[in-house]
Write a protein that holds these residues in place. Sequence first.
Motif, PDB file in Angstrom:
ATOM      1  N   CYS A 292      -5.237  -3.536  -7.551  1.00  0.00           N
ATOM      2  CA  CYS A 292      -5.768  -3.102  -6.260  1.00  0.00           C
ATOM      3  C   CYS A 292      -6.172  -4.323  -5.433  1.00  0.00           C
ATOM      4  O   CYS A 292      -6.884  -5.194  -5.924  1.00  0.00           O
ATOM      5  CB  CYS A 292      -6.985  -2.199  -6.476  1.00  0.00           C
ATOM      6  SG  CYS A 292      -7.714  -1.646  -4.920  1.00  0.00           S
ATOM      7  N   HIS A 295     -10.153  -3.820  -4.854  1.00  0.00           N
ATOM      8  CA  HIS A 295     -11.107  -3.544  -5.920  1.00  0.00           C
ATOM      9  C   HIS A 295     -10.581  -4.024  -7.277  1.00  0.00           C
ATOM     10  O   HIS A 295     -10.361  -3.223  -8.186  1.00  0.00           O
ATOM     11  CB  HIS A 295     -11.413  -2.035  -5.961  1.00  0.00           C
ATOM     12  CG  HIS A 295     -12.674  -1.709  -6.690  1.00  0.00           C
ATOM     13  ND1 HIS A 295     -13.915  -1.808  -6.113  1.00  0.00           N
ATOM     14  CD2 HIS A 295     -12.885  -1.301  -7.959  1.00  0.00           C
ATOM     15  CE1 HIS A 295     -14.833  -1.472  -6.996  1.00  0.00           C
ATOM     16  NE2 HIS A 295     -14.237  -1.164  -8.128  1.00  0.00           N
ATOM     17  N   HIS A 300      -3.513   0.096  -9.829  1.00  0.00           N
ATOM     18  CA  HIS A 300      -3.070   1.412  -9.377  1.00  0.00           C
ATOM     19  C   HIS A 300      -1.681   1.709  -9.922  1.00  0.00           C
ATOM     20  O   HIS A 300      -0.753   0.910  -9.737  1.00  0.00           O
ATOM     21  CB  HIS A 300      -3.000   1.468  -7.850  1.00  0.00           C
ATOM     22  CG  HIS A 300      -4.320   1.634  -7.180  1.00  0.00           C
ATOM     23  ND1 HIS A 300      -5.007   2.829  -7.185  1.00  0.00           N
ATOM     24  CD2 HIS A 300      -5.101   0.758  -6.503  1.00  0.00           C
ATOM     25  CE1 HIS A 300      -6.144   2.680  -6.516  1.00  0.00           C
ATOM     26  NE2 HIS A 300      -6.229   1.432  -6.100  1.00  0.00           N
ATOM     27  N   CYS A 353     -10.423   5.189  -7.181  1.00  0.00           N
ATOM     28  CA  CYS A 353     -10.785   3.847  -6.723  1.00  0.00           C
ATOM     29  C   CYS A 353     -11.580   3.916  -5.415  1.00  0.00           C
ATOM     30  O   CYS A 353     -11.223   4.677  -4.513  1.00  0.00           O
ATOM     31  CB  CYS A 353      -9.518   3.027  -6.522  1.00  0.00           C
ATOM     32  SG  CYS A 353      -9.842   1.283  -6.203  1.00  0.00           S
ATOM     33  N   CYS A 355     -11.414   2.053  -3.050  1.00  0.00           N
ATOM     34  CA  CYS A 355     -10.603   1.589  -1.917  1.00  0.00           C
ATOM     35  C   CYS A 355     -10.035   2.743  -1.113  1.00  0.00           C
ATOM     36  O   CYS A 355      -9.615   2.556   0.027  1.00  0.00           O
ATOM     37  CB  CYS A 355      -9.462   0.707  -2.417  1.00  0.00           C
ATOM     38  SG  CYS A 355      -8.146   1.632  -3.235  1.00  0.00           S
ATOM     39  N   ARG A 357      -7.304   4.545  -2.005  1.00  0.00           N
ATOM     40  CA  ARG A 357      -5.910   4.855  -2.341  1.00  0.00           C
ATOM     41  C   ARG A 357      -5.893   5.983  -3.380  1.00  0.00           C
ATOM     42  O   ARG A 357      -6.736   6.005  -4.284  1.00  0.00           O
ATOM     43  CB  ARG A 357      -5.189   3.611  -2.891  1.00  0.00           C
ATOM     44  CG  ARG A 357      -4.926   2.563  -1.816  1.00  0.00           C
ATOM     45  CD  ARG A 357      -4.259   1.329  -2.380  1.00  0.00           C
ATOM     46  NE  ARG A 357      -4.058   0.333  -1.320  1.00  0.00           N
ATOM     47  CZ  ARG A 357      -4.997  -0.503  -0.893  1.00  0.00           C
ATOM     48  NH1 ARG A 357      -6.191  -0.489  -1.449  1.00  0.00           N
ATOM     49  NH2 ARG A 357      -4.733  -1.347   0.079  1.00  0.00           N
TER      50      ARG A 357
HETATM   51 ZN   LIG Z   1      -7.993   0.577  -5.248  1.00  0.00          ZN
END
Ligand SMILES: [Zn+2]
Length: 472
Positions: A292, A295, A300, A353, A355, A357
């Motif tokens: 990622c 993060h 991923h 996550c 983030c 995603r």
């Molecule tokens: Zn992520």
Amino acid sequence: MHHDRPPIDVVSAMPGIAWPALPSAPGAALLALLFQLEGTQWWPAERIARAQRRQLAALVEHARAEVPFYATRLPAALPDPGDAAAWEAAWRAIPVLTRDEIQAADASESMLAHRLPPGHGEYREVFTSGSTGRPVRAVRSQVWELAWSAFTMRDHLWHRRDLTGTMAVIRESGHGKAAYPDGDSQQGWGFSGAGLFESGRLVSLNVTTPADRQAEWLARQDPDYLLSHPSILVRLAAETRAAGLRLPRLRQVIAIAETLRPAARAAIEAAWGVPVIDIYSTREAGYLALQCPDHPPHVHVQSEGVRVDVEHDDGRPCAPGETGRVLVTPLHNLAMPLVRYDIGDAAEVGPPCPCGRGMPVLTRILGRRQNMLRLPGGGRRWPLLSSGDLGALVAAVPGLRQYRIVQTAIDALRLEIVAIGPLTEAEAAAAAGWARAKFGEGFAVTVQALAELPRSAAGKAEDFVCDIPDAP
Ligand SMILES: [Zn+2]
């Protein structure tokens, strides 16, 4: 989320058009995939899963019809992709595919599709052992290679690489290629961006080069990016430190082909002061997970290219925090479909996550560790076998099912072989000759036929074991 990206120039393939570029047909297809990947990464998890089920339905239908191995193994039809519970239950009822089964089926060509749908291109083959010592052939289509390129580019984009920089690569290059002191050098980072993006110099060195020479070569190249195996990177970091060599331009280190342990990441980052980016991929299944960008060290799953199931041995899916075996189903390889293939790794499932995603997170990947070969003249060498090496070993022993190389002394190797039927004297001699050609005439090689290979303390099969005590 704000992304500062270096400029990326698309190369125009159309005469008279310089800007904005109009790429060639394969370049346009690659751009079409990349455009979609920019959006799909932000889809919610369930929307990604549903779209993935639609592609899996197409894959399963093709495999049942065109690949003899799957004719009765796969269900005639999977439930509606929108019915998640029913679909997932039917999916998990499909038997796990093992390396043994691929080897046995491939011996009679029954893993290969009779035909590919129009536009999927030609069959391309590679050999891989995935560090388990069980060589399998993987046959891919050109469409699959296009998808591979898209994920290569996604990794560059996620990590905001400047494609005009110099990329240094230390990995298996095939016997005698990219040899020290010069290595290989080419303009452009390779086929992934070929013809579509302007990219800088790619310099490569054979991974079998001793670590002190790797360090010397690397300092001469002064790269912006360095890509290699974690075990190589750790030794290189120590070498460059000890020798006082500096890499002033280095911006990122990219780790491939082995588990990146936290201690290795920390040692590499401390030595060079740059981040390490982890890539989880295999020769037979392509990119499985990428780190990622927002993060780390989350990785991923690349859900637009592969379905990854992490399951307990009894088939229950692992919840966040749980570790299980990794089963992979590449979505786009219709040449030799792999459906719920056990690649021999274990992984820990992560939480969603931060983030944003939607692709699943893996927090740890286990079980891809290899030893290094100790050389009679001092130093160490990476014993990894290339696709060509494995092809040559299979040619020497056509009934080969599994192999393991054990270094029993500083100048002695034992090649253990599990084969269908007894090993003939000629095959044993050919195998010993293969090992001397691969590892050097300085080794005495014995060949031993076994019914089954022992496993490591961790329960994993390993294709190379160094069985001599560490040098003082
Ligand atoms: Zn992520």
